[in-house]
Design an enzyme around this catalytic site. Structure first.
Site, mmCIF file in Angstrom:
data_model
loop_
_atom_site.group_PDB
_atom_site.id
_atom_site.type_symbol
_atom_site.label_atom_id
_atom_site.label_comp_id
_atom_site.label_asym_id
_atom_site.label_seq_id
_atom_site.Cartn_x
_atom_site.Cartn_y
_atom_site.Cartn_z
ATOM 1 N N ASP A 14 0.878 -1.169 0.000
ATOM 2 C CA ASP A 14 0.000 0.000 0.000
ATOM 3 C C ASP A 14 0.914 1.217 0.000
ATOM 4 O O ASP A 14 2.125 1.107 0.221
ATOM 5 C CB ASP A 14 -0.894 -0.012 1.252
ATOM 6 C CG ASP A 14 -1.816 1.200 1.300
ATOM 7 O OD1 ASP A 14 -2.307 1.626 0.233
ATOM 8 O OD2 ASP A 14 -2.027 1.760 2.396
ATOM 9 N N SER A 15 0.333 2.374 -0.231
ATOM 10 C CA SER A 15 1.129 3.596 -0.161
ATOM 11 C C SER A 15 1.555 3.894 1.277
ATOM 12 O O SER A 15 2.450 4.703 1.490
ATOM 13 C CB SER A 15 0.310 4.774 -0.708
ATOM 14 O OG SER A 15 -0.939 4.827 -0.051
ATOM 15 N N TYR A 46 -0.492 8.510 -2.604
ATOM 16 C CA TYR A 46 -0.572 8.228 -4.036
ATOM 17 C C TYR A 46 -1.814 8.922 -4.641
ATOM 18 O O TYR A 46 -1.859 9.215 -5.819
ATOM 19 C CB TYR A 46 -0.743 6.727 -4.282
ATOM 20 C CG TYR A 46 0.483 5.840 -4.132
ATOM 21 C CD1 TYR A 46 1.672 6.287 -3.553
ATOM 22 C CD2 TYR A 46 0.437 4.517 -4.567
ATOM 23 C CE1 TYR A 46 2.769 5.444 -3.422
ATOM 24 C CE2 TYR A 46 1.533 3.665 -4.447
ATOM 25 C CZ TYR A 46 2.696 4.126 -3.875
ATOM 26 O OH TYR A 46 3.772 3.284 -3.756
ATOM 27 N N CYS A 77 -3.680 -1.064 -2.032
ATOM 28 C CA CYS A 77 -3.968 0.354 -2.262
ATOM 29 C C CYS A 77 -5.012 0.484 -3.377
ATOM 30 O O CYS A 77 -4.808 -0.015 -4.484
ATOM 31 C CB CYS A 77 -2.668 1.048 -2.668
ATOM 32 S SG CYS A 77 -2.860 2.775 -3.090
ATOM 33 N N GLU A 157 -4.843 9.341 8.990
ATOM 34 C CA GLU A 157 -3.409 9.328 9.336
ATOM 35 C C GLU A 157 -3.170 10.015 10.677
ATOM 36 O O GLU A 157 -2.292 9.642 11.437
ATOM 37 C CB GLU A 157 -2.616 10.093 8.263
ATOM 38 C CG GLU A 157 -2.409 9.339 6.980
ATOM 39 C CD GLU A 157 -1.283 8.327 7.078
ATOM 40 O OE1 GLU A 157 -0.281 8.600 7.745
ATOM 41 O OE2 GLU A 157 -1.441 7.247 6.496
ATOM 42 N N CYS A 193 -11.054 3.352 -0.446
ATOM 43 C CA CYS A 193 -9.733 3.839 -0.063
ATOM 44 C C CYS A 193 -9.350 3.129 1.222
ATOM 45 O O CYS A 193 -10.193 2.954 2.115
ATOM 46 C CB CYS A 193 -9.785 5.359 0.150
ATOM 47 S SG CYS A 193 -8.254 6.019 0.834
ATOM 48 N N THR A 194 -8.092 2.728 1.293
ATOM 49 C CA THR A 194 -7.628 1.958 2.458
ATOM 50 C C THR A 194 -7.880 2.658 3.787
ATOM 51 O O THR A 194 -8.054 2.011 4.808
ATOM 52 C CB THR A 194 -6.107 1.737 2.354
ATOM 53 O OG1 THR A 194 -5.485 2.990 2.050
ATOM 54 C CG2 THR A 194 -5.769 0.713 1.307
ATOM 55 N N HIS A 195 -7.855 3.990 3.782
ATOM 56 C CA HIS A 195 -7.940 4.732 5.037
ATOM 57 C C HIS A 195 -9.372 4.900 5.555
ATOM 58 O O HIS A 195 -9.571 5.209 6.723
ATOM 59 C CB HIS A 195 -7.327 6.120 4.856
ATOM 60 C CG HIS A 195 -5.835 6.104 4.794
ATOM 61 N ND1 HIS A 195 -5.141 5.376 3.853
ATOM 62 C CD2 HIS A 195 -4.909 6.722 5.560
ATOM 63 C CE1 HIS A 195 -3.841 5.562 4.052
ATOM 64 N NE2 HIS A 195 -3.676 6.372 5.076
#
Ligand code: DGL
Length: 287
Positions: A14-15, A46, A77, A157, A193-195
């Site tokens: 992943d990024s 990314y 990602c 994050e 999106c992963t987040h």
């Protein structure tokens, strides 16, 4: 290239830390597999970069993992899955590649009644409309809206996934959808999106109770199991698999923010730092 063996590791990238949600699901389903997780934290995000740049970064990450002689590559990602999956498949063949877009689209289609979907993702992913294509490949009549929500990445994050700032951002991005009449509203929202799983609560609240939230972590892990079984490549050892966590920058930050994504705490000492050299592209192409 040498033929990968069943006791080789699964490589996942992943990024940054977001793909740890996919890693978590993978370890639940495949506790005996060795897994190498690479987070390209030096080049995160990314999702605001051009397709050419994302493709280059994804090739570097895949090339690094190929040097670890992985048996299967997971592109955790969404942005890299949307922009680089096909080129990665060509480069790393015959090593199989699983992305997150197709499993996420399949999960949404199976949970939708009206086939009206909302995709929440980075700007790069939504511009590419990869989810729209993947959903329409399954249901040509589907209505798919794709909405960039770039600020959610920074909030996750920062560890602010469920506070007042996240709530305000979710209301700003999604408020107009909730205020539509029911028939015009999507009935699924894909966390593309992963987040975004870390903001699941505020997203669900902003959209209202009638919209089902879909995330691709568990369906991606299930796709990995299916592929390994098809290839007869499951690790048959009786021991728990080894996990390597690797990042391209910032072990302390990776550990601090990553623990929430993995659902398990780990420290900077558990992270290997590496550099991804452009020569890894050549390595990937030469396999
Ligand atoms: N991993 C990215 C994705 O799933 C989100 C973070 C980024 O922009 O790099 O799209």
């Amino acid at each position: 290239m040498s033929v990968a063996s069943a006791d080789g590791a699964i490589g996942i990238f992943d990024s940054g830390v977001g793909g740890l949600t996919v890693l978590h699901a993978l370890r639940d389903l495949l506790p005996r597999e060795h897994i190498i997780y690479l987070g390209d934290t030096a080049r995160l995000p990314y999702g605001t970069k051009s397709p050419e740049t994302v493709q280059r970064y994804a090739a570097h990450a895949a090339g690094w993992l190929m040097r670890q002689e992985i048996k299967l590559l997971v592109v955790a990602c969404n942005t890299a899955s949307a922009l680089a999956l096909e080129s990665l498949r060509e480069w790393v063949a015959p090593v199989p590649v699983i992305g997150v877009v197709d499993p996420g689209a399949a999960a949404a289609v199976s949970q939708s009644v009206r086939q009206h979907h909302l995709v929440l993702a980075t700007e790069a992913t939504t511009t590419q409309r990869a989810y729209t294509r993947a959903i329409r490949a399954l249901r040509p009549e589907a209505v798919v809206e794709e909405l960039p929500c770039s600020l959610f990445v920074a909030l996750a994050e920062e560890g602010w996934g469920d506070d007042a700032v996240a709530k305000a951002a979710a209301d700003k991005y999604l408020g107009t959808i909730r205020s539509r009449v029911s028939a015009d509203r999507p009935d699924t929202a894909i966390l593309g999106c992963t987040h975004f799983p870390l903001l699941r609560g505020v997203i669900a609240e902003a959209l209202g109770p009638e919209i089902v939230i879909v995330d691709s972590a568990s369906t991606t892990a299930a796709a990995v199991v299916t592929r390994l079984d098809e290839l007869n490549m499951r690790n048959s050892a009786q021991m728990p698999g080894r996990l390597r966590l690797v990042a391209t920058d910032g072990a302390a930050r990776f550990a601090r923010t990553g623990s929430a994504f993995l659902g398990q705490s780990f420290g900077p000492g558990d992270i290997e730092l590496t550099d991804i050299h452009p020569s890894d592209i050549a390595n990937a192409e030469a396999q």
